[in-house]
Write an enzyme that holds these catalytic residues in place. Structure first.
Site, PDB file in Angstrom:
ATOM      1  N   GLU A 247       0.791  -1.237   0.000  1.00 42.59           N
ATOM      2  CA  GLU A 247       0.000   0.000   0.000  1.00 42.59           C
ATOM      3  C   GLU A 247       0.826   1.291   0.000  1.00 42.59           C
ATOM      4  O   GLU A 247       0.853   2.022   0.992  1.00 42.59           O
ATOM      5  CB  GLU A 247      -1.011  -0.029   1.159  1.00 42.59           C
TER       6      GLU A 247
ATOM      7  N   GLU B  98      -4.403  -9.079  -1.034  1.00 46.03           N
ATOM      8  CA  GLU B  98      -4.901  -8.900   0.340  1.00 46.03           C
ATOM      9  C   GLU B  98      -6.393  -8.630   0.382  1.00 46.03           C
ATOM     10  O   GLU B  98      -6.917  -7.828  -0.394  1.00 46.03           O
ATOM     11  CB  GLU B  98      -4.163  -7.745   1.043  1.00 46.03           C
TER      12      GLU B  98
END
Ligand SMILES: *[C@@H]1O[C@H](CO)[C@@H](O)[C@H](O)[C@H]1NC(C)=O
Ligand SMILES: *[C@@H]1O[C@H](CO)[C@@H](O)[C@H](O)[C@H]1NC(C)=O
Ligand SMILES: *[C@@H]1O[C@H](CO)[C@@H](O)[C@H](O)[C@H]1NC(C)=O
Ligand SMILES: *[C@@H]1O[C@H](CO)[C@@H](O)[C@H](O)[C@H]1NC(C)=O
Ligand SMILES: *[C@@H]1O[C@H](CO)[C@@H](O)[C@H](O)[C@H]1NC(C)=O
Ligand SMILES: CC(=O)N[C@H]1CO[C@H](CO)[C@@H](O)[C@@H]1O
Length: 518
Positions: A256, A361
């Protein structure tokens, strides 16, 4: 005893063993919309072998809100269709992506929870995911050093100014927990695991903000000494894990990157813009991996929400210097509900079909208004299945769940970012609960083995059913159908190669059909 009697007895016991391959869910209701299956050191439900029957019959596996869990059934393929109602036609000449695999993540929290059980229960839990009687996980994402699902903040090179990484050392979490568990998972697996590594933060001394958390990125510019050291850190990680016989299929460019661009981000993050990621790959990470002992390690960019597509892919993959080191684009599922798959995944695939899409994820229980563990939530099983089907129908080649196991609070997590997991451990009772999401994963992971290729399916009428179909490397067909609505619908599947498969999707159910074609 005559030898023929021995033979008869042997074949009877073989039959018993076969039927014992599957075992029932010991269900427990915790007051949500469905149940969990409880497992302990001596018992855990299992679907057993899922080889489809000979041509002329098909197998079905059903999980539903009303408590079915991979309930096996068999049907006869019909020569004629009913001619009424919904028909799903397999269009096997429409061929799409091939599956890489499904799996979950060996975070510090997952390792702590698995190891909090007795040795026999640990074994049982690992078998559920990785052994041939388990659900066929072949992918494991491994955080490089700490993330929010850790009990402390650390990286592998916390000595300030250690540009040559002389003091690079794996943590106790790796050496004592994650590595032994990964080795055990590998030993249980019928094939080689595809390990995938993601880093949350670089060491504080390499970063603009001097901390693992908050808004910050690497100091200097791509090609500079911090960017070079951060690329070398990846190679050192691969070297250290290889000393334990664990080799990685892929690394991502970092978890991220958008998080590290947010003011006061609460846990470990490293900010990158798409432009900086592009230049770091082309000047530092790509060359470092290429010159290392691991030149074939795949590099996946983004590792963040699909909201950032196709922009991120356009910036990074349009650059031939970066693009030649890259194999795929990794996506997370957060915010999928507000970002249509076709304008993010679909467009990225059509612009860059030579790079695969991979989901790295996902977890339930992350939303502020729907937080943490919900034991027995079927709604969350549907969230998983809906997202997996949507991803698969938009060229994604694999789907990775988040923590392999959590405790009943949804941790440990040092910033209390508690979420849900398909396996919830109760170490006091030495049991673990398999959540409905565990079975959602199973409906895909147990059947869609590596190399399975997606094919077309066409519906005769408008339908709310969600579905995806694959032809496996042995030629058998797998069709997965999700019904998120309240009413039951009858339908039939037509595979022109074999005939008609009459079926029913009960309310709030997930169904896998499998059949042989020769
Ligand atoms: C495990 O669960 C099974 C099935 O509920 C039960 O029969 C058995 O006694 C349990 N074993 C232990 C060690 O609690
Ligand atoms: C199947 O359809 C064919 C052609 O329409 C018909 O001749 C035949 O009787 C049908 N068979 C069955 C078992 O209904
Ligand atoms: C490595 O660690 C040792 C012992 O903590 C320390 O003395 C040394 O300065 C460190 N080296 C670097 C390059 O940071
Ligand atoms: C690695 O695997 C090889 C062969 O499978 C084995 O001989 C060796 O002991 C293993 N090493 C470690 C550190 O596990
Ligand atoms: C970030 O944290 C600092 C220090 O706690 C605080 O003063 C500041 O208001 C915060 N900024 C935002 C945007 O939350
Ligand atoms: C069981 C069932 O199908 N119920 C719903 C499932 O999806 C169909 C889509 O055709 C809906 O119409 C049903 O209401």
């Amino acid at each position: 005893m005559s030898s023929s009697m021995v033979l008869v007895l042997l074949s009877i016991s073989a039959l018993l063993v076969l039927s014992a391959g599957s075992s029932k869910c010991i269900s427990r209701n915790f007051g949500h919309d469905s149940v969990v299956c409880e497992c302990n050191s001596t018992y855990c439900d299992s679907v057993g072998s899922v080889r489809p029957p000979p041509v002329g019959r098909f197998s079905s596996y059903l999980s539903s809100m009303d408590g079915s869990r991979m309930e096996a059934g068999e049907g006869r393929v019909q020569k004629n269709g009913s001619g009424t109602g919904l028909r799903l036609t397999l269009v096997s000449y429409q061929k799409y992506q091939k599956i890489r695999g499904f799996g979950g993540s060996m975070t510090d929290a997952a390792a702590i929870n698995i190891l909090s059980l007795s040795a026999a229960s640990q074994e049982q839990l690992l078998r559920q995911y990785f052994s041939p009687e388990g659900i066929g996980y072949s992918v494991v994402r491994v955080p490089m050093a700490s993330c929010d699902f850790s009990t402390r903040l650390y990286t592998y090179a916390d000595s300030p100014g250690d540009y040559s990484l002389d003091n690079f050392t794996l943590a106790a979490e790796d050496v004592q927990m994650k590595i032994p568990l990964l080795q055990r998972a590998q030993a249980l697996s019928p094939g080689r695991l595809s390990l995938l590594a993601s880093a949350w933060s670089a060491p504080a001394w390499m970063k603009t903000n001097g901390a693992l958390t908050g808004k910050g990125s690497l100091k200097g510019q791509p090609g500079g000494k911090e960017h070079k050291a951060w690329a070398r850190y990846y190679v050192r990680f691969l070297e250290e894990y290889s000393k334990h016989n664990l080799s990685f299929w892929a690394v991502t460019t970092g978890n991220e990157p958008s998080a590290g661009q947010m003011t006061n981000y609460s846990f470990q993050a490293l900010g990158f813009t798409a432009e900086e990621q592009r230049d770091w790959v082309s000047l530092d990470l790509g060359p470092a991996l290429h010159a290392s002992s691991f030149p074939r390690t795949h590099v996946l960019i983004l590792d963040d929400n699909r909201l950032l597509l196709p922009h991120w892919a356009k910036v990074v993959l349009s650059d031939i210097h970066a693009g030649r080191y890259i194999h795929g684009v990794a996506v997370h599922w957060y915010l999928d509900g507000v970002v249509p798959a076709d304008i993010s995944l679909g467009v990225t695939h059509s612009l860059y079909p030579e790079y695969y899409l991979f989901a790295t994820e996902a977890c339930a229980g992350w939303r502020p208004l729907d937080r943490g563990v919900k034991l027995g939530s079927w709604d969350r099983a549907e969230q998983y299945a809906h997202d997996i089907i949507q991803d698969l129908n938009h060229h994604v080649v694999g789907w990775t769940d988040w923590n392999l196991a959590l405790d009943q609070t949804g941790g440990p997590n040092w910033v209390k970012n508690f979420v849900d997991s398909p396996v919830i451990v109760d170490s006091k009772r030495d049991v673990f609960y398999k959540q409905p999401t565990f079975y959602s994963m199973a409906h895909f992971s147990k059947f869609l083995l590596e190399g399975s290729q997606r094919v077309g399916v066409s519906a005769s009428t408008e339908t709310d059913l969600e579905f995806t179909a694959f032809i496996r490397t042995d030629g058998s067909v797998v069709l997965i159908i999700l019904n998120r609505s309240l009413s039951e619908i009858q339908f039939e599947v037509w595979d022109p190669a074999v005939g008609f498969l009459p079926s029913t999707a009960p309310p709030h159910s997930l169904l896998t059909l499998a059949w042989n074609t020769h």
